[in-house]
Design a protein around this motif. Structure first.
Motif, short mmCIF file in Angstrom:
data_model
loop_
_atom_site.label_atom_id
_atom_site.label_comp_id
_atom_site.label_asym_id
_atom_site.label_seq_id
_atom_site.Cartn_x
_atom_site.Cartn_y
_atom_site.Cartn_z
N ARG A 1 13.16 56.03 91.98
CA ARG A 1 12.97 55.43 90.65
C ARG A 1 14.30 55.08 90.00
N VAL A 2 14.26 53.98 89.23
CA VAL A 2 15.35 53.61 88.34
C VAL A 2 14.68 53.32 87.01
N GLY A 3 14.87 54.23 86.05
CA GLY A 3 14.19 54.09 84.76
C GLY A 3 12.69 54.08 84.96
N GLN A 4 12.03 53.04 84.45
CA GLN A 4 10.57 52.94 84.54
C GLN A 4 10.10 52.30 85.86
N TYR A 5 11.05 51.91 86.71
CA TYR A 5 10.70 51.19 87.93
C TYR A 5 10.66 52.10 89.16
N VAL A 6 9.63 51.93 89.97
CA VAL A 6 9.54 52.60 91.26
C VAL A 6 9.97 51.59 92.32
N VAL A 7 10.93 51.98 93.15
CA VAL A 7 11.49 51.09 94.15
C VAL A 7 10.65 51.15 95.43
N ASP A 8 10.30 49.96 95.95
CA ASP A 8 9.55 49.84 97.21
C ASP A 8 10.56 49.65 98.33
N LEU A 9 11.08 50.79 98.81
CA LEU A 9 12.14 50.76 99.81
C LEU A 9 11.69 50.12 101.12
N VAL A 10 10.46 50.37 101.52
CA VAL A 10 9.94 49.81 102.79
C VAL A 10 9.94 48.28 102.72
N SER A 11 9.40 47.74 101.65
CA SER A 11 9.35 46.28 101.47
C SER A 11 10.76 45.70 101.46
N PHE A 12 11.65 46.32 100.69
CA PHE A 12 13.04 45.85 100.59
C PHE A 12 13.70 45.81 101.96
N GLU A 13 13.60 46.92 102.69
CA GLU A 13 14.26 47.00 104.00
C GLU A 13 13.66 46.03 105.00
N GLN A 14 12.34 45.84 104.97
CA GLN A 14 11.69 44.91 105.92
C GLN A 14 12.16 43.47 105.70
N LEU A 15 12.46 43.11 104.47
CA LEU A 15 12.91 41.75 104.18
C LEU A 15 14.40 41.56 104.42
N VAL A 16 15.20 42.52 103.98
CA VAL A 16 16.64 42.34 103.93
C VAL A 16 17.37 42.73 105.21
N SER B 1 15.37 32.13 103.23
CA SER B 1 14.43 31.48 104.14
C SER B 1 13.03 31.40 103.54
N GLY B 2 12.86 31.91 102.32
CA GLY B 2 11.60 31.73 101.60
C GLY B 2 10.64 32.91 101.62
N LYS B 3 11.02 34.01 102.24
CA LYS B 3 10.14 35.19 102.23
C LYS B 3 10.32 35.94 100.91
N ARG B 4 9.25 36.58 100.46
CA ARG B 4 9.28 37.29 99.19
C ARG B 4 8.51 38.60 99.32
N GLY B 5 9.00 39.64 98.63
CA GLY B 5 8.30 40.91 98.61
C GLY B 5 8.79 41.75 97.45
N PRO B 6 8.03 42.79 97.11
CA PRO B 6 8.42 43.61 95.96
C PRO B 6 9.66 44.46 96.24
N LEU B 7 10.53 44.51 95.24
CA LEU B 7 11.65 45.46 95.25
C LEU B 7 11.26 46.66 94.39
N SER B 8 10.67 46.39 93.23
CA SER B 8 10.26 47.48 92.35
C SER B 8 9.16 47.00 91.41
N ARG B 9 8.43 47.98 90.88
CA ARG B 9 7.40 47.72 89.89
C ARG B 9 7.41 48.83 88.86
#
Length: 166
Positions: free
Chosen positions: A73-88, A52-60
């Protein structure tokens, strides 16, 4: 489900092309895909993009090597669980609670390590897979180390067809 051992093989590109084709045929479809985020030619993370066109961070990428107790974390990435759950999660709940007349194809790209930090996501995926009439088009990794429970559960289901891409 589409599966691959390596990053960058084209699982998401394949999902996007199939999604565009289904949309242009008028088939109801909803879901999300993950997309690389690059800065200066370097991958700095991943975003979740809903159909539907919404976008947000999964990890950085995190420059901090210390981990706090609440950090995923997965390797060098920190997962933004709040952002992921709010979108998905709202999208998956909508797919799961639609009437039979409103059944859609549900795109889930991807069911991988980052996404599986979310217990609510795991539960929503299981609900989606058992929902009557819901067709799921998704991607899963081929495990390189310890198998991921939900991924192996999906792989072993009799009602799932897995295509390995290389």
């Amino acid at each position: 489900f589409v599966s691959s051992l390596f990053l960058g093989v084209g699982k998401t590109t394949l999902i996007q092309k199939v999604t565009q084709s289904l949309k242009s045929s008028g088939i109801p479809i909803d879901g999300f895909y993950t997309e690389e985020v690059r800065e200066g030619g370097r991958r700095t993370g991943f975003d979740v993009v809903t159909l539907s066109g919404k976008r947000g961070p999964l990890s950085r990428v995190s420059s901090d090597s210390s981990t706090s107790r609440r950090e995923y974390r997965v390797g060098q990435y920190v997962v933004d669980l709040v952002s992921f759950e709010q979108l998905v999660l709202p999208m998956l709940r909508n797919v799961n609670h639609g009437s039979d007349a409103e059944k859609k194809i549900c795109v889930i790209d991807e069911i991988g390590k980052m996404e599986l930090f979310s217990q609510a996501f795991i539960q929503a995926v299981r609900q989606t897979l058992t929902g009557s009439g819901t067709v799921v088009l998704g991607t899963i990794p081929i495990p390189k180390g310890k198998p991921l429970d939900l991924v192996e559960e999906i792989r072993s289901r009799k009602d799932i067809k897995v295509f390995n891409v290389s």
